[in-house]
Design an enzyme around this catalytic site. Structure first.
Site, PDB file in Angstrom:
ATOM      1  N   PRO A 209     -13.524   4.763 -13.312  1.00  0.00           N
ATOM      2  CG  PRO A 209     -15.015   2.924 -13.725  1.00  0.00           C
ATOM      3  CD  PRO A 209     -14.835   4.364 -12.857  1.00  0.00           C
TER       4      PRO A 209
ATOM      5  CD  GLU B 208     -24.582   0.438 -12.559  1.00  0.00           C
ATOM      6  OE1 GLU B 208     -23.561   0.485 -13.637  1.00  0.00           O
ATOM      7  OE2 GLU B 208     -24.505  -0.646 -11.901  1.00  0.00           O
TER       8      GLU B 208
ATOM      9  NE  ARG C 166       5.601   7.012  -1.419  1.00  0.00           N
ATOM     10  CZ  ARG C 166       6.491   6.397  -0.510  1.00  0.00           C
ATOM     11  NH1 ARG C 166       5.714   6.378   0.732  1.00  0.00           N
ATOM     12  NH2 ARG C 166       7.438   5.973  -0.614  1.00  0.00           N
TER      13      ARG C 166
ATOM     14  CG  ASP D 164       9.150   5.707  -3.844  1.00  0.00           C
ATOM     15  OD1 ASP D 164      10.127   4.978  -2.902  1.00  0.00           O
ATOM     16  OD2 ASP D 164       8.123   6.597  -3.318  1.00  0.00           O
TER      17      ASP D 164
END
Ligand code: SAM
Length: 249
Positions: free
Chosen positions: A88, A115, A153, A168
């Site tokens: 993250p 963690e 893709r 897209d």
């Protein structure tokens, strides 16, 4: 393209590889997806992959030894592959990154749990750290699937229509136009007349305008990255004339 995914939950990838476009890409040999259990590289009877954090505090940290051994093994087989940690705290993933990674012939993903990883693994082995958004999940497996799904893709021949990924949302810095299928009337709502006309030029114009309107209303920030094209300027001028006429009534 070959994907090697280092994880303590390799079975999570069975459903991902077994459905839809990913399944077809695997079956046709365009994609090879190899989940590898980090636990197989852990020492001892209990194959432990985590330990308490130095300095105390809550949660566990992924031990460096099994991760290092798993990454070294993966790199011995995929020598060209960048090692990508799902994190993250990494660079926020977007369509352009997906397009760039699709040019690689192989990738190694490291899925964190608890963690996260002992920092020395990130320093010694990781080439890139990718976040799929500003929120925290329990593991890197879903983010790895998100990244792989977006990357494949862009691999020629993976999608049915060769140019579909180029149309897209985000590929040209805009959201994609609205879509309709049969029936032509659903409840009280009719499909825009022009889409039934067979006039390809008019349909193309309508789609450009629909894409522009959706981008203006939903994601005006995209214009910071790519300004209006000449055809788009003409559409905006048309909207301005209509608004002026409305205001002067
Ligand atoms: N303690 C970490 C922090 O606050 O930055 C979060 C660890 S998270 C509970 C466990 C693992 O899930 C991470 O090591 C990473 O692999 C994965 N993960 C969680 N959220 C993610 C996100 N938004 N993008 C990519 N990976 C994520």
């Amino acid at each position: 393209m070959r994907f090697c995914v280092l994880t303590i939950f390799p079975e999570m990838f069975d459903a991902f590889a077994g459905h839809g476009i990913m399944r077809r890409a695997v079956e046709s040999g365009k994609i090879r997806l190899e989940p590898v259990n980090i636990r197989d590289f852990a020492e001892g009877r209990h194959k432990v992959t985590d330990d308490r954090p130095y300095g105390g505090g809550s949660g566990m940290v992924m031990k460096p030894e099994p991760l290092a051994a798993a990454i070294q093994k993966a790199k011995s087989e995929l020598s060209q592959a960048p090692v990508v940690l799902l994190n993250p705290q990494g660079r926020c993933f977007d369509q352009e990154m997906a397009r760039q990674y699709a040019a690689c012939s192989e990738m190694i993903f490291v899925c964190g749990r608890y963690e996260g990883l002992d920092e020395r693994i990130c320093e010694a082995y990781v080439d890139d750290e990718i976040s799929i958004g500003d929120y925290v999940l329990t593991g890197g497996e879903l983010p790895a699937m998100v990244v792989m799904d977006a990357v494949i893709r862009h691999i020629p021949g993976v999608l049915g229509a060769e140019d579909a990924a180029e149309c897209d949302s985000f590929s040209a810095g805009r959201l994609e136009h609205a879509h309709y299928t049969r029936p032509a009337v659903f409840g009280k709502n009719q499909v825009p007349e022009v889409l039934l006309s067979g006039n390809h030029g008019a349909i193309e114009d309508w789609r450009r305008e629909s894409a522009l309107l959706r981008t203006v209303l939903r994601r005006p920030d995209l214009f910071d990255q790519k300004g209006l094209t000449e055809p788009e300027k003409k559409i905006v001028q048309k909207w301005c004339r209509r608004l002026e006429a409305l205001a002067s009534d």
